[in-house]
Design a protein around this motif. Structure first.
Motif, PDB file in Angstrom:
ATOM      1  N   CYS A 367       0.845  -1.210   0.138  1.00 18.13           N
ATOM      2  CA  CYS A 367       0.105  -0.010   0.195  1.00 18.13           C
ATOM      3  C   CYS A 367       0.843   1.245  -0.155  1.00 18.13           C
ATOM      4  O   CYS A 367       1.886   1.372   0.909  1.00 18.13           O
ATOM      5  N   ILE A 368       0.558   2.255  -0.903  1.00 18.82           N
ATOM      6  CA  ILE A 368       1.519   3.343  -0.976  1.00 18.82           C
ATOM      7  C   ILE A 368       0.667   4.574  -0.625  1.00 18.82           C
ATOM      8  O   ILE A 368       1.020   5.833  -0.675  1.00 18.82           O
ATOM      9  N   ARG A 369      -0.470   4.153   0.095  1.00 19.16           N
ATOM     10  CA  ARG A 369      -1.256   5.363   0.771  1.00 19.16           C
ATOM     11  C   ARG A 369      -1.648   6.336  -0.368  1.00 19.16           C
ATOM     12  O   ARG A 369      -1.890   7.634   0.109  1.00 19.16           O
ATOM     13  N   CYS A 370      -2.102   6.045  -1.397  1.00 19.21           N
ATOM     14  CA  CYS A 370      -2.268   6.841  -2.775  1.00 19.21           C
ATOM     15  C   CYS A 370      -3.720   7.365  -2.400  1.00 19.21           C
ATOM     16  O   CYS A 370      -3.842   8.482  -2.798  1.00 19.21           O
TER      17      CYS A 370
END
Lengths: 669, 342
Positions: A367-370
């Motif tokens: 997860c890249i917290r986009c």
């Protein structure tokens, strides 16, 4: 024009609706067998009314509602009941449940039925009974019994008929509105008569222009308004549609009726019309069959209980091309594990996608917290935060971030560039939290019980001490009173104790008890009694659960859990039954005559030579305690006391202990 | 067909992390072209060199961590970090500066903090700050823009850039560097803005010469990413508005004490690059829309404060790191209102 409001988030997946819109709703040839699950709705599974071998007529009730939140089931065609057993049912877990199987005789012979000429002459209760006995449940997907929803006595501002159908691929409601608009409008008027709303609205997404035009025409002059709004998934969710057409939000944990709104799906509304005006129960529904792995795509009028295999054969299903088989749409439907599963009241679509349409699972990346998920969430959650918390099992943070307001629409998973199965994490987290809550509840109860016992013991000790003290003082006073009197007092005391011994000799009592047991008394609980008791308790628990469901109580999960535990227990008890009936006499062989043993025990005691507590005595004591607790439990149940659960648990524990002690005794002797 | 026990949803967008990262890389192209046009090929040389180091470091660390190397390399995240750091570095920074910076960014800031998605600090900016503190001379020698040096009117070409950066022509670097407009402004104590503008060829139309075009190009790239919905407008717009507002307060229409006009601040230094490529880094920023407004505004405020009163001429890296620190705190207070909650 009625104004519409927008909802936050949402997505625009490819609609894929045209594939199944080419043809009119078509009937299906009779299948060789119909399988009708008893649980096609939210609530208690229906109770079968027929036996294997019975001939049933089309429309005949074959199972009755079991409780308030439940629905009856009717024979979809005439034929013979061939089995009542557990079969695979439509459920994400692929589980089996009780079903009635019917072999159609092809005669389609209806039971005598008759509609109501003028429903306005009926009062609310009569009309609700008509809807209830027709087995009508929410056909949009949830399957909540309609009569329960409509039984609300809250003032209703808006009746909303849901024709949104926002999930890709599904066109069952669209076709229904195109072909049977008059039925829907008539049904809406019946509902209007029933709940007297301030306004009746029919919500349709603007990607169905044909349906909108036809519905507008049908609604002309009825005072019912067709409300259209931009296409966006998940506009058709109950909470979302309420927000779109009224701007109101259903309070978290509440029901639409709390804010003066009742919603019904268009299919349900049409079914209510058929039930009231034509007297036809719910025995068929419109189901979309679509996806690239079937050659014939369209909507079919399918008898409930039709195995999916039959539908797929008719639509020339190519198993080799399909990536999976889904009941429902691609966003909220569930994958099926075999094709023998029947169509039920809530089955709006069978989707057979090819591998190109819905490829298999892609490995998840980090997860890249986009925050694309947060942008897509229709209820303004922060899915990426929930994901991190779910992975870390941070229950407090999950609840603080309103995990339980997640509607599991799948928008977040859909947009996630890292292919993280977010909804799966939320489902698991919800289940974990519920379990955790139950455990907590249980330990709270145990704690309360322990503390109560401690208090009682302290109290008893204090009372004993006080008594002893009082006696000592009395004796002192008597001593001081003088010698003559003393002799009398002693004499009196001796006489008293003798009398007491005569009337209350415990050994004598034990002997008598044992004798009476020998002469025909039964041991405290036979396994059969235990099973009967368990059954009774299960029935109570189910009833309570349904009540909780009906009232939307937050204890629902607890009740649900207790029902499952009881079911499990009952199953074990049943399975143990034959074993026990064999072992019980065997265990008794060594001390073949319990009465004799008791007499001997009592004699020994009277003689004064018995050990402080023999196993037999222990057993007797336990039996006595069990009996007392049972009595208390019965009383608590009668009073509806909150201690019922505690008492039930202690009864169980005692039963276990008793059994253990008996076994031990048998082994020792 | 296999009867899979899979749960909904079954459908998925075609977009994946790699495609998002690729879009970010594409969006830097106009800015890189502008930088190359005005300051020579140094930046391009750095990007290639940094990219190579990044991939090597990433692969090595992934292998050490026991993760599938190919799977994670394909997400382009290491390349994005390397490219962003290389753009931020002075075009003629020596090769070992780049090496130390990229290795620090990938190995320490990214992987030692948990890897992709777990790092609390922006790797490129943390590495930039480490380099700035460790090698102040090399990090503050910025190239002179096109047509400002009489004896060296054209910035270095590809070969010259390679030889400068890899130490063959190291002595030549002083011949092509000049103070940046932000340096000049910081040192200025006596000149009115207008005079300052006339006295220094480094100033352009509204910002620094060349700088303003590079900023415009990064703005274009940012707008492209916005249009492709790679990020939302909240953080960059809040950042730019706050910076402009602060500059407006500090600009007394051009006295010698003036802090530079809002337009000057918007189109000089790392402003647009920071706004659309650094502040928007999803991993290290606040998560909700409201949170990102606060986060962007905070960084904008800090950038102006450090530019006006701090010890360093530009401030984006420091401000972003401070913003990273505050992000969890901002998240805590900016949770959106969920449906059905009053």
């Amino acid at each position: 024009m009625h104004s519409v409001h927008s909802i936050p988030g949402g997505i625009h997946p490819p609609e894929n609706k045209t594939q199944s819109l080419g043809k009119a709703i078509a009937p299906l040839p009779l299948p060789a067998r119909l399988v009708l699950p008893m649980g096609q709705h939210i609530g208690a599974p229906a109770k079968p009314l027929v036996a294997v071998g019975d001939r049933v007529l089309k429309g005949q009730p074959i199972a009755d509602a079991a409780g308030f939140v439940s629905a009856p089931i009717h024979a979809p065609t005439s034929g013979t009941v061939t089995a009542i057993d557990d079969q695979p049912v439509p459920h994400p877990s692929g589980m089996k449940a009780r079903c009635i199987s019917i072999e159609p005789d092809g005669k389609e012979e209806w039971i005598v039925h008759q509609g109501v000429g003028d429903y306005t002459a009926l009062d609310k209760a009569e009309l609700l009974e008509l809807i209830r006995s027709a087995g009508i449940v929410g056909m949009g997907g949830a399957g909540f019994p309609s009569a329960v929803k409509l039984a609300t006595d809250k003032p209703i501002e808006s009746l909303i008929i849901n024709g949104t159908e926002c999930e890709p691929y599904i066109t069952a409601d669209d076709m229904l509105m195109r072909e049977r608009a008059a039925d829907i409008i008539a049904g809406a008027r019946i509902l209007g008569h029933l709940i007297k709303p301030g306004e009746t609205l029919i919500g349709i997404e603007d990607n169905k222009p044909e349906a909108i035009a036809i519905m507008r025409q049908a609604a002309e002059g009825s005072g019912i308004e067709i409300v259209t709004f931009p296409t966006k998934y998940p506009s058709g969710g109950e909470k979302q549609l309420i927000q779109i057409v009224t701007g109101k939000e259903v309070p978290s944990g509440g029901l639409p009726a709390d804010i003066g709104i009742v919603m019904q799906n268009v299919g349900t509304t049409a079914a209510i019309y058929r039930a009231v005006v034509h007297g036809e129960p719910l025995i068929s529904r419109i189901t979309t069959v679509t996806g690239d792995a079937v050659a014939v795509r369209g909507n079919f009028e399918v008898l409930l209980g039709t195995p999916i295999q039959h539908l797929l054969e008719h639509c020339e299903f190519d198993a080799g091309a399909a990536s999976r088989l889904i009941m429902g749409g691609p966003m909220m439907g569930f994958a099926l594990e075999n094709t023998g599963i029947p169509i039920v009241k809530t089955s709006n679509c069978i989707l057979a996608p090819s591998r190109q349409e819905l490829p298999g699972e892609v490995p998840a990346q980090a997860c890249i917290r986009c925050a694309m998920c947060a942008q897509a969430c229709p209820v303004s959650l922060l899915p990426q935060q929930l994901y991190w918390f779910a992975r870390g099992k941070e229950i407090e943070k999950l609840e603080a971030h309103q995990l339980f307001d997640c509607i599991e629409c799948g928008c977040c998973s859909y947009v996630c560039p890292s292919n993280i199965p977010l909804v799966q994490y939320y489902r698991a987290a919800k289940a974990n939290i519920n379990k955790h809550k139950q455990d907590n509840q249980r330990s709270e109860i145990a704690k309360a019980r322990f503390e109560a016992r401690q208090q009682r013991l302290d109290r008893e000790q204090a009372a004993k001490d006080a008594k002893r003290k009082a006696r000592a003082e009395k004796a002192k006073r008597a001593k001081a009173a003088g010698g003559d009197a003393k002799a009398d007092v002693v004499q009196a005391a001796i006489a008293r104790s003798a009398a007491k011994k005569a009337s209350q000799d415990p050994a004598q009592a034990a002997i008598e008890r044992a004798k009476s047991a020998r002469s025909g008394g039964q041991p405290a609980t036979t396994p059969e009694q235990k099973i009967a008791k368990l059954e009774q308790r299960l029935a109570t628990a189910i009833e309570k659960r349904e009540l909780a469901k009906g009232s939307g109580s937050d204890k629902l999960d607890a009740f649900e859990a207790s029902v499952t535990t009881l079911e499990a227990k009952l199953a074990t008890a049943r399975s143990e039954l034959p074993a026990q009936t064999v072992t019980t006499p065997k265990a008794k062989v060594p001390d073949s005559d319990p009465a004799q043993a008791a007499i001997e025990r009592a004699m020994a005691k009277r003689a004064g030579g018995a050990p402080s507590e023999s196993p037999e005595q222990k057993l007797a004591k336990m039996e006595k305690r069990l009996a007392t607790t049972r009595k208390k439990l019965a009383q608590a149940q009668a009073e509806g006391s909150e201690h019922v659960e505690i008492l039930q648990q202690s009864v169980q524990k005692m039963e276990q202990k008793l059994e253990q002690a008996q076994r031990q005794l048998a082994e020792n002797t | 067909m296999a009867f899979l026990r899979v749960t909904s949803p079954h459908a998925h967008t075609v977009q994946d992390t790699a495609s998002v990262m690729r879009l970010v890389l594409y969006a830097t192209i106009p800015g890189i072209i502008a930088l190359t046009w005005f300051f020579g090929f140094g930046t391009l040389v750095n990007i290639v060199w940094a990219g190579f180091i990044a991939l090597v470091c990433e692969a090595a660390i992934l292998k050490l961590r026991g993760l599938p190397v190919g799977f994670y390399l394909k997400d382009y995240s290491a390349l994005v970090t390397a490219t962003l750091l290389a753009i931020a570095l002075p075009p003629y920074a020596p090769w070992w500066v780049v090496l130390v910076g990229v290795a620090f960014a990938i190995i320490i800031v990214k992987h030692l903090y948990g890897g992709m998605g777990h790092n609390p600090f922006n790797p490129a900016m943390a590495a930039y700050v480490v380099l700035l503190i460790s090698f102040p001379v090399q990090m503050t020698s910025w190239a002179a823009p096109l047509h400002t040096l009489v004896e060296h009117p054209l910035p270095p070409g590809p070969l010259e850039a390679i030889s400068i950066n890899f130490g063959l022509l190291r002595d030549g670097v002083d011949a092509i560097t000049m103070a940046t407009p932000l340096d000049i402004l910081k040192q200025n104590k006596s000149l009115m803005m207008e005079d300052l503008w006339l006295a220094n060829p480094q100033f352009g139309l509204v910002g620094g010469r060349g700088w303003e075009w590079a900023n415009l190009a990064f703005l274009a790239g940012g707008v492209f990413l916005l249009a492709r919905r790679v990020f939302t407008w909240h953080a960059p717009v809040a950042f730019l508005l706050t910076l402009a507002l602060m500059a407006g307060f500090g600009y007394d229409s051009g006295s010698s004490q003036s802090g530079g006009s809002p337009l000057f601040h918007l189109f000089t230094g790392a402003t647009m690059f920071g706004a659309f490529f650094i502040v928007t880094d999803p991993v290290t920023s606040a998560v909700s829309n409201r949170g990102r407004l606060v986060y962007g505004a905070m960084i904008g405020l800090l950038v102006y404060i450090i530019r006006a009163w701090g010890n360093y001429p530009d401030a984006v890296a420091f401000a972003v790191l401070l913003g990273n620190f505050a992000a969890p705190f901002i998240d805590y207070y900016t949770q959106p209102r969920t449906y059905g909650h009053g």
